[in-house]
Scaffold this active site. Structure first.
Site, PDB file in Angstrom:
ATOM      1  N   ILE A  57       8.508  -6.209  -0.244  1.00  0.00           N
ATOM      2  CA  ILE A  57       7.703  -7.237   0.398  1.00  0.00           C
ATOM      3  C   ILE A  57       7.305  -8.317  -0.589  1.00  0.00           C
ATOM      4  CG2 ILE A  57       5.426  -6.188   0.028  1.00  0.00           C
ATOM      5  CD1 ILE A  57       4.804  -6.959   2.965  1.00  0.00           C
TER       6      ILE A  57
ATOM      7  N   ALA B 164       7.988  -9.468  -5.103  1.00  0.00           N
ATOM      8  CA  ALA B 164       8.547  -9.146  -6.419  1.00  0.00           C
ATOM      9  C   ALA B 164       7.798  -9.933  -7.479  1.00  0.00           C
ATOM     10  CB  ALA B 164      10.040  -9.485  -6.467  1.00  0.00           C
ATOM     11  N   ALA B 165       7.505  -9.294  -8.577  1.00  0.00           N
ATOM     12  CA  ALA B 165       6.821  -9.928  -9.699  1.00  0.00           C
ATOM     13  C   ALA B 165       7.666  -9.778 -10.952  1.00  0.00           C
ATOM     14  CB  ALA B 165       5.436  -9.309  -9.883  1.00  0.00           C
ATOM     15  N   SER B 166       7.132 -10.251 -12.068  1.00  0.00           N
ATOM     16  CA  SER B 166       7.909 -10.251 -13.308  1.00  0.00           C
ATOM     17  C   SER B 166       8.170  -8.849 -13.833  1.00  0.00           C
ATOM     18  CB  SER B 166       7.184 -11.062 -14.379  1.00  0.00           C
ATOM     19  OG  SER B 166       5.862 -10.560 -14.564  1.00  0.00           O
ATOM     20  N   LEU B 167       7.216  -7.937 -13.635  1.00  0.00           N
ATOM     21  CA  LEU B 167       7.333  -6.599 -14.207  1.00  0.00           C
ATOM     22  C   LEU B 167       7.692  -5.530 -13.183  1.00  0.00           C
ATOM     23  CD1 LEU B 167       4.262  -6.633 -16.633  1.00  0.00           C
ATOM     24  CD2 LEU B 167       6.586  -7.452 -17.022  1.00  0.00           C
TER      25      LEU B 167
ATOM     26  N   ASP C 116      -7.572  -7.988 -10.279  1.00  0.00           N
ATOM     27  CA  ASP C 116      -7.234  -8.180  -8.858  1.00  0.00           C
ATOM     28  C   ASP C 116      -8.128  -7.383  -7.921  1.00  0.00           C
ATOM     29  OD1 ASP C 116      -4.875  -9.812  -9.410  1.00  0.00           O
ATOM     30  OD2 ASP C 116      -4.031  -7.970 -10.201  1.00  0.00           O
TER      31      ASP C 116
END
Length: 482
Positions: A323, A325-328, A481
């Site tokens: 759903i 995607a991030a860098s890590l 967060d």
């Protein structure tokens, strides 16, 4: 004496394989060939393609014949065929040698030893004669004349000069390397053995990975070069401001190509309006939610490997695509079975990118190495190496999902006694589905602040301000967060 002088060579050859014949083959043929017949055929093909001139053939014929004949006196008819062929022509000796290797397995230990001697002798003759007829032939002959007596005294007079030189060179290297290594710890098996950022440990690790470092450095330089040339051209023509929007988008694409470390740096810079122009801030913000995902097949493998069960056993539903995607890592919205008497529930499953630790370690190592140069070149009034270390420590800490889970629980424990309890929270962690590379929490429906209605923004900003002040001044745990 012949057995004692060459027993070391035989032992080394036999230790390379359970089948003695594969020990005499060139290294590239050791594991690639599926059958012994294919291995022997490839050896014959290789020998038949060697281009030796007539003088080389005539010069080596006598030596191969002599060494093979010595073996024949105490060996089998198969070894004798090699010597007979060598008498007429070394080229046919190569074919006989390959045929000999294709013969049925040797039963007697004596035949095994003799076969090893025959093969070693042929290669010794080829090696020595090839060097003698090469452009460095005179140097090779002079070296043998000068060092031959010394080598014969130290090792054994029966060994050919080429083999003697190789042995002594290896011994010299081993001794010198051992002396230089006295008092030093062996290089680590990973860049960060303690799973914490450690620049010195990474340097020791990558000092033994020269090829990997050079390859990555060339890749980064090649991809970055075009963009830097365009920036220089804009500066020379006075069009930096005019072309900033387009260059910002190009920078976002470039950082995406360079990989997770550079994406993370771009994300960090995207909120630094004090350092970058509005155009570049807008361009780099694309990195916050438009990072390319990795394949779900890899994600499933990581989840199953980390949790020790199949996806079907752990989840009622698991999507084909992430759903977000991030860098890590990337996140999936999945459903797990509820406890007895409870309904199934939706969860967020965050999966770490494959091999991300080594990628970040290599990039941080390269950036840290060029940091002093960049500081001098651009006259930066800051400890740029310290900045890189801070980046690296933050990146590596984010890779420990167990630590992230603990921080989430600590945050909830700290915020509970405050007036913010029930207003601000961190999603509950599903402990049984969480490891260092997989983090599972309850699914929370929400929206980004920049997409909220105007009437909600002031209220949400007030709550966020109070939350961060509470974390800094009361709880001591700063959750990014909540």
């Amino acid at each position: 004496m012949r057995f004692s002088t060459s027993s070391v060579s035989v032992a080394v050859a036999l230790s390379c394989s359970s089948q003695f014949t594969s020990a005499f083959l060139p290294p590239k043929q050791h594991s690639a060939a599926p059958t012994s017949t294919a291995r022997h055929s490839s050896l014959l093909d290789q020998l038949s393609t060697l281009n030796y001139d007539g003088s080389f053939i005539s010069k080596t014929a006598a030596q191969i014949s002599t060494t093979a004949a010595d073996v024949v006196s105490s060996s089998s008819d198969a070894a004798a065929a090699v010597a007979t062929a060598a008498t007429s022509s070394p080229a046919s000796a190569f074919g006989s040698l390959a045929s000999f290797l294709e013969s049925p397995p040797i039963a007697a230990a004596g035949e095994l030893i003799d076969a090893a001697f025959t093969s070693v002798d042929v290669y010794e003759a080829l090696f020595d004669s090839q060097l003698s007829n090469s452009p460095i032939g005179e140097v090779w002959e002079s070296t043998k004349e000068m060092l031959g007596p010394v080598f014969n005294t130290l090792i054994h007079p029966d060994l050919p000069p080429s083999v003697t030189l190789v042995i002594t060179s290896y011994i010299t290297y081993a001794v010198v390397n051992a002396v230089l290594s006295i008092g030093q710890e062996p290089p680590p098996n990973s860049p960060y053995p303690m799973n914490k950022y450690d620049a010195m440990s990474a340097k020791k690790y990558f000092d033994n990975k020269f090829g990997m470092v050079v390859k990555r450095a060339i890749e980064v330089a090649f991809l970055s070069g075009t963009f830097l040339v365009k920036i220089a051209s804009d500066a020379a023509s006075g069009k930096l401001e005019e072309n900033s929007e387009g260059r910002a988008e190009e920078l976002s694409v470039l950082l995406t190509k360079l990989g997770p470390s550079f994406i993370k740096i771009g994300q960090s810079l995207s909120i630094r309006t004090d350092l970058l122009s509005p155009a570049y801030v807008r361009g780099l913000k694309q990195l916050q939610d438009q990072v390319p995902p990795f394949s779900t097949a890899e994600a499933r493998e990581i989840i199953e490997s980390e949790l020790g069960s199949s996806i079907e056993e752990m989840f009622v539903e698991f999507p084909a695509e992430p759903i977000a995607a991030a860098s890590l890592g990337q996140v999936y919205r999945a459903k797990i079975r509820g406890q007895e008497g409870e309904e199934d529930r939706w969860v967020a499953v965050k999966v770490q990118r494959p091999n991300i630790m080594n990628q970040i370690a290599l990039d941080m190592h390269l950036i840290r190495d060029v940091a002093p140069f960049m500081k001098r070149t651009f006259n930066l009034n800051t400890d740029f190496v310290g900045v890189v270390d801070t980046w690296g420590a933050g990146f590596v800490d984010e890779l420990d999902y167990i630590e992230e889970a603990i921080n989430a629980k600590t945050f909830m424990e700290g915020i509970g006694p405050t007036p913010l309890s029930g207003v601000v929270f961190s999603p509950p962690v599903v402990d049984e589905l969480t490891t260092r590379k997989v983090l599972t929490t309850e699914w929370v429906v929400g929206e980004r602040l920049d997409k909220s209605g105007k009437e909600d923004v002031s209220i949400l900003c007030s709550i966020a301000m109070n939350t961060y002040l509470t974390m800094m001044l009361e709880t001591g745990v700063l959750h990014c967060d909540p």
